[in-house]
Design a protein around this motif. Sequence first.
Motif, PDB file in Angstrom:
ATOM      1  N   ARG A  75      41.400  10.763  14.674  1.00 31.92           N
ATOM      2  CA  ARG A  75      40.402  11.727  15.154  1.00 31.92           C
ATOM      3  C   ARG A  75      41.029  12.928  15.846  1.00 31.92           C
ATOM      4  O   ARG A  75      40.352  13.881  16.168  1.00 31.92           O
ATOM      5  N   PHE A  82      34.707  14.043  16.656  1.00 35.57           N
ATOM      6  CA  PHE A  82      33.808  13.011  17.148  1.00 35.57           C
ATOM      7  C   PHE A  82      32.365  13.509  17.048  1.00 35.57           C
ATOM      8  O   PHE A  82      32.110  14.724  17.167  1.00 35.57           O
ATOM      9  N   TYR A 129      35.530   6.971  20.787  1.00 39.70           N
ATOM     10  CA  TYR A 129      35.354   6.236  19.525  1.00 39.70           C
ATOM     11  C   TYR A 129      34.304   5.139  19.703  1.00 39.70           C
ATOM     12  O   TYR A 129      33.443   4.938  18.837  1.00 39.70           O
TER      13      TYR A 129
END
Length: 222
Positions: A12, A29, A56
């Motif tokens: 990410r 995200f 996450y």
Amino acid sequence: EDEQIVAEIMKRRFFPALLTHKTWEGFHFAGHEIRITETTDFYGGVVWPSALVLCYFLETNSKQYNLVDKNVIEIGAGTGLVSIVASLLGALVTATDVPELLGNLQHNVLQNTKLNCKHQPCVKELSWGIDLEKNFPKSSCHFDYIMAADVVYHHPFLDELLETFDHLCKKDTVILWAMKFRFDKENQFVGRFQALFDLEVISNFPSLNITLYKAMRKGRMK
């Protein structure tokens, strides 16, 4: 399994293709590209892995932990990544940290949430243990969630940190806390924390030495 999830979390993060006069990192995200400006002058001026773990978790567990219209406070917000992700997921967020970090925190929050969020987050000073009732009166401040990522590290303010958790946490408040284990003194903080709160491990990442906890007032955990 640990290494697979950690690899997914670390995917990410991305970095600028070209060098710029400001140091920044990028993250994906909540369906957004988030750019975080960093400063190496303070511990809180960079993004630590615990923040990625918590972000996450928030994204991948958004049904179980639905943040839409929930009041959220992040303590030790640092660069603001967790607060930004919580805002993008629909929460009404208060991002807090010490005065010297507020300028960069405000910049990151505004840059990444303006016109993107249901509720515009606010940035507020919070030095642990100082003027808690004055700045966050118990009678009017109610938070559904307290979020913290890597707030327990080598510093002399663990008593004040525990006092801050205690002050902000109501009977139905949920604490989501990602912690990297480093030193014995900081590890002992978990035992002290459990004197006031029930603690549950909800994710554990041995390869990062990071544990994600859920906590509530004693006797309130379902």
